[in-house]
Design an enzyme around this catalytic site. Structure first.
Site, short mmCIF file in Angstrom:
data_model
loop_
_atom_site.label_atom_id
_atom_site.label_comp_id
_atom_site.label_asym_id
_atom_site.label_seq_id
_atom_site.Cartn_x
_atom_site.Cartn_y
_atom_site.Cartn_z
N ASP A 10 16.19 6.00 90.80
CA ASP A 10 14.69 6.49 90.73
C ASP A 10 14.53 8.10 90.64
O ASP A 10 13.85 8.60 91.54
CB ASP A 10 13.78 5.93 91.63
N ASP A 22 15.49 7.75 95.11
CA ASP A 22 14.15 8.08 95.02
C ASP A 22 13.58 9.51 94.89
O ASP A 22 12.74 9.97 95.46
CB ASP A 22 13.19 7.14 95.85
N ARG A 74 -3.29 7.51 90.62
CA ARG A 74 -2.41 8.04 91.93
C ARG A 74 -3.04 9.35 92.57
O ARG A 74 -2.14 9.58 93.36
CB ARG A 74 -1.09 8.31 91.01
N HIS A 97 14.69 2.38 96.30
CA HIS A 97 13.48 1.61 95.81
C HIS A 97 12.17 1.45 96.77
O HIS A 97 11.12 1.58 96.59
CB HIS A 97 13.72 0.42 95.28
N ARG A 154 -5.86 6.39 97.63
CA ARG A 154 -5.68 4.95 97.84
C ARG A 154 -6.77 4.07 98.49
O ARG A 154 -6.94 2.96 98.21
CB ARG A 154 -4.26 5.09 98.62
N ASP A 203 11.11 4.57 82.47
CA ASP A 203 9.67 4.97 82.32
C ASP A 203 9.84 5.84 80.73
O ASP A 203 8.71 6.03 80.46
CB ASP A 203 9.23 6.11 83.37
N ASN A 250 14.28 1.42 88.72
CA ASN A 250 13.24 0.83 87.67
C ASN A 250 12.60 2.06 86.73
O ASN A 250 12.40 1.85 85.53
CB ASN A 250 12.15 0.02 88.34
N HIS A 251 12.63 3.30 87.59
CA HIS A 251 11.72 4.21 86.76
C HIS A 251 12.69 4.89 85.99
O HIS A 251 12.30 5.77 85.34
CB HIS A 251 11.37 5.24 88.00
N HIS A 282 12.51 11.06 92.23
CA HIS A 282 11.28 11.14 91.56
C HIS A 282 10.78 12.45 91.32
O HIS A 282 9.50 12.88 91.40
CB HIS A 282 9.97 10.65 92.40
N ARG A 298 -8.33 1.35 95.65
CA ARG A 298 -7.90 -0.08 96.13
C ARG A 298 -8.64 -0.79 96.80
O ARG A 298 -8.64 -2.10 97.29
CB ARG A 298 -6.51 0.00 96.85
N GLN A 350 11.82 3.03 99.40
CA GLN A 350 11.59 4.67 99.91
C GLN A 350 11.26 4.54 101.41
O GLN A 350 10.28 4.96 101.83
CB GLN A 350 10.35 5.07 98.75
N HIS A 368 19.24 -0.36 93.44
CA HIS A 368 17.89 0.16 93.57
C HIS A 368 17.09 -1.03 93.62
O HIS A 368 16.50 -1.52 92.54
CB HIS A 368 17.65 0.91 92.40
#
Ligand SMILES: [Zn+2]
Length: 533
Positions: A82, A39, A400, A250, A365, A118, A114-115, A41, A369, A252, A215
């Site tokens: 990731d 991860d 984000r 994943h 956040r 992207d 999964n990323h 990123h 949210r 993290q 992942h």
């Protein structure tokens, strides 16, 4: 460890009690150091405090290789995937510095995260080329060929050791990735894919050590909640001995357990960490962003594999008072030279003001949210303008970062919208709109799904949605209303109803960041007060 071919061919998921693995080479003792990250990123460069970064990681890994060689250890370097998405300087260059840098660090294999979806699949193909090491997933099946769409496993020889590495990807990818980029792919049950990979491997290779690089997330005691099952479920569902090690990603987190095997909540950078062990499989993960390099030292005697030592080694992490935790690591100069042009090129594309904010647009956040926010109103206004919509929505989890008062750069915008979601819309007959609102308006606060909306008002009661007005006018049941929404929520992201099959669904193919940039350029200076409802 390995299973005999005959036994393996007869394995089923419910098989158990496999005890008679071959003992022919039980006198041979070997040592293996497994190094791992996950991860990252987009964090090829250190952060503004000089923490982590690939150049310091290079120095550390080089040192660990030297020590391992002195101690008679073979070394394998793995990533739980990731690599993509999170830092604009990397995202704008499709993570070229990240993948090319990993090749220079000598990674042996990586799980497809999964990323990695992207970007479009031709960009992923390019990344696989840049990497020069295998990027693995055994459970992503091409719908047309019914075979793995990517390299499922790698068979590595390190000294006298044969090491099989099988890649696995979370089945949630189909829900959370950009639907265009996973079209034609089928994410199958990881344990099924593992068994079939093991059977194939057994035909051609006799591994002393079998590793799954995954992942899928680590969830203590398999409590995966709404996420797809992760590494613990996988380890428990396989016959004992099928896998020795899972190097994951994943979720993290640093995977550390206490003596009872529960989550070790006392772990902090620099402290000791004991990896999880489930059904005889060691499960490890090195948090995120290259903050740590995980180092596991194993002794392998015949079919027995023993963990001698484990550490999560901080990569120039600093304490609250700004001091390095553990040893300061001098970044590798050659690696810095290699990465610096990418960092400069990325920075150049991001510098310069797009516009000005006259106040703080709160995207934290704990705001987006939980309650309606001016930043969401700004974002939705931009998306409505791009689609000529009557109103718009976005899930709070899709926001984000905040936009601070003062000059706004493209970089700031890419922090708000790192995911390259596309702007889409649907034309709702009023009755259908009510049904839709009745679902999305009920998502609770403190969840990514929490609904942010703009230019629409309504009241939520037990069974119905009442007093709907759009653009200040009561809902007209004879009318059709256009709603803007990003491709992620439209495709079912955050559990939203899937709209992609709706007859009026249109994907503009423009990204959220582009559209927001354009809107801010046009209406700058922007004032959070004018967006308060
Ligand atoms: Zn992930």
């Amino acid at each position: 460890m390995r299973l005999s071919g005959i036994l393996l061919l007869s394995l089923t998921l419910s098989a158990c009690g496999i005890t008679s693995a071959p003992k022919s080479d039980s006198e041979t003792v070997s040592y293996l150091t497994v190094l791992h990250t996950n991860d990252n990123h987009g964090r090829f460069w250190h952060n503004e405090n000089g923490e982590y970064g690939m150049a310091a990681r290079k120095t550390l890994i080089d040192q660990l290789r030297i020590t391992a060689a002195k101690n008679g250890h073979e070394v394998i370097l793995l990533s739980g995937g990731d690599i993509n998405t999170g830092i604009p300087e990397s995202d704008l260059q499709h993570a070229e510095p990240d993948f090319k840098g990993m090749a220079r660090l000598g990674y042996d294999a990586m799980a497809l995260g999964n990323h990695e979806f992207d970007n479009s699949r031709d960009i992923l193909a390019k990344q696989i080329e840049w990497a020069q090491f295998p990027i693995l997933s055994a459970n992503i099946i091409d719908d047309s060929t019914k075979k793995p769409a990517y390299q499922p496993y790698a068979l590595l020889k390190k000294g006298k050791l044969n090491i099989a590495v099988i890649g696995l990807t979370t089945v949630d990818t189909i829900k959370i990735a950009n639907p265009d980029y996973v079209a034609g792919l089928n994410f199958i049950e990881p344990s099924v894919a593992t068994i079939s990979a093991l059977q194939e491997i057994e035909q051609q290779f006799k591994p002393h050590v079998t590793i799954a690089v995954t992942h899928m997330g680590h969830y203590h005691n398999a409590a995966h909640g709404i996420n797809a099952p992760g590494d613990v479920t996988l380890a428990r569902s396989l016959p004992r001995g099928a896998l020795d090690i899972i190097v994951g990603g994943h979720s993290q987190e640093p995977v550390c357990v206490d003596e009872a095997g529960n989550e070790d909540t006392s772990f902090a950078p620099g402290k000791t960490c004991k990896p999880d062990n489930q059904n005889g499989v060691w499960i490890m993960q090195a948090h995120e962003w290259g903050k740590y390099v995980g180092k596991a030292e194993f002794k392998i005697s015949g079919d027995a594999i023993e963990l001698l030592d484990y550490q999560l080694i901080p990569v120039n992490l600093k304490s609250a008072n700004g001091e390095f935790i553990g040893q300061a690591i001098t970044p590798d100069p050659a690696m810095l030279d290699f990465l610096a042009p990418y960092q400069e090129n990325g920075a150049k594309q991001l510098e310069g003001a797009v516009g000005t904010a006259l106040g703080f647009f709160d995207g934290e956040r704990s705001t987006v949210r939980f309650k309606q926010s001016p930043l969401a109103d700004l974002i939705i206004s931009a998306q409505m303008a791009a689609t000529k919509a009557d109103f718009g929505i976005i899930s709070g989890g899709g926001i984000r970062a905040s936009i601070n008062e003062g000059e706004i750069s493209y970089k700031d915008i890419l922090k708000v919208h790192p995911f390259k979601n596309r702007i889409t819309y649907v034309d709702w007959p009023a009755k259908e709109l009510l049904d839709y609102l009745n679902i999305v308006a009920r998502y609770p606060a403190d969840a990514g799904a929490y609904l942010q909306f703009h230019n629409i008002e309504f009241q939520v009661s037990d069974s119905t949605i009442d007093n709907v007005s759009i653009n200040g006018q009561p809902l007209d049941m004879a009318k059709t209303y256009r709603m803007s929404i990003n491709s992620y929520n439209a495709a079912g992201g955050d559990g939203y109803p899937n709209l992609t099959m709706h007859p009026t669904y249109i994907d503009t193919s423009r990204t959220d960041a582009e559209v927001l940039k354009e809107y801010i350029q046009k209406f700058s200076p922007i004032n959070p007060k004018t967006f308060i409802r």
